[in-house]
Design an enzyme around this catalytic site. Sequence first.
Site, mmCIF file in Angstrom:
data_model
loop_
_atom_site.group_PDB
_atom_site.id
_atom_site.type_symbol
_atom_site.label_atom_id
_atom_site.label_comp_id
_atom_site.label_asym_id
_atom_site.label_seq_id
_atom_site.Cartn_x
_atom_site.Cartn_y
_atom_site.Cartn_z
ATOM 1 N N TYR A 73 -0.975 -7.857 17.352
ATOM 2 C CA TYR A 73 -1.212 -6.970 16.210
ATOM 3 C C TYR A 73 -2.470 -6.133 16.413
ATOM 4 O O TYR A 73 -2.463 -4.913 16.229
ATOM 5 C CB TYR A 73 -1.308 -7.795 14.931
ATOM 6 C CG TYR A 73 -1.578 -6.980 13.688
ATOM 7 C CD1 TYR A 73 -0.561 -6.246 13.088
ATOM 8 C CD2 TYR A 73 -2.843 -6.948 13.114
ATOM 9 C CE1 TYR A 73 -0.799 -5.495 11.948
ATOM 10 C CE2 TYR A 73 -3.091 -6.205 11.967
ATOM 11 C CZ TYR A 73 -2.061 -5.485 11.392
ATOM 12 O OH TYR A 73 -2.303 -4.740 10.264
ATOM 13 N N ILE B 156 0.826 -1.207 0.000
ATOM 14 C CA ILE B 156 0.000 0.000 0.000
ATOM 15 C C ILE B 156 0.857 1.252 0.000
ATOM 16 O O ILE B 156 0.554 2.226 -0.690
ATOM 17 C CB ILE B 156 -0.952 0.001 1.216
ATOM 18 C CG1 ILE B 156 -1.951 -1.152 1.121
ATOM 19 C CG2 ILE B 156 -1.701 1.326 1.320
ATOM 20 C CD1 ILE B 156 -2.817 -1.309 2.359
#
Length: 275
Positions: free
Chosen positions: A148, A16
């Site tokens: 995470y 990204i």
Amino acid sequence: MRSIMIVLITGTSSGIGLSAAVQAAEAGHQVVATMRDTSRADALRAASPDIDVRQLDVTDGDSITAAIDGVIRDYGRLDAVVNNAGAGHIGTVETDSVDNFRKVMETNFFGVVQVTKAAMPHLRAARGRLITVTSVGGVVGQPFNEAYCAAKFAVEGMMESLAPVAAQHGVTVTVVEPGAVASEFVANVGVDVETVFEAAGPYAPQLKAYVGRTSTSFSGAQTPDEAAATIMEALTAEQPPFRVQTSDWARQFNGVKLADLDGSAVQKLTSGWIS
């Protein structure tokens, strides 16, 4: 906002971040594309030779200061920052190490804190934009993603709290929430999956089910270019929203959580991934 912006983006060696840097440059903005290891910049330079590639390690305060000071020295201002750098991690708390939790938080949360802190005086001066790539994992807790998701939840909480304060000084804050983005899931997490299975102990059957399900979902995911287009919208929109997802799937997935007052809908959904 100015028609031509000075935009600093972290984590641009692939995925990204790379796509966002290229799209911003193609739109005519001056992009300062940063990464921890600039020897990995070949793909970025080949895609857009006009991009200014610089070293920045989000876990190193001196590196962050040097990069941002360099932008101000060379361009005179900083109009927008895209916090994109991050790293995946799988494991569960009983069999994972506390050191791993700290490392995940250092990259995915404290890295964002440090870059944002260093950039805010300049974004205030420019009445600029602060865009942070989080994840659907910053909204919905997911099996074997305790570390995470904890980091991404923390980023979302920080930015949601900062947004009204920053707005009083002309800075627009947006979080961008991708779902699965086409990539090799296991490779991106950076582990040897068989080693992880062996270390999982009593959780190995559930972990194998999770990895199988998630690897399949990543194979049919949106492209980095599609996800980066949402960043570009947040960068250029007259009044960007605080929270924006990069796909219909991400909107539907996050919508389950945002309407789930007692948590039962999320538990029912994610339990199905590991049974």
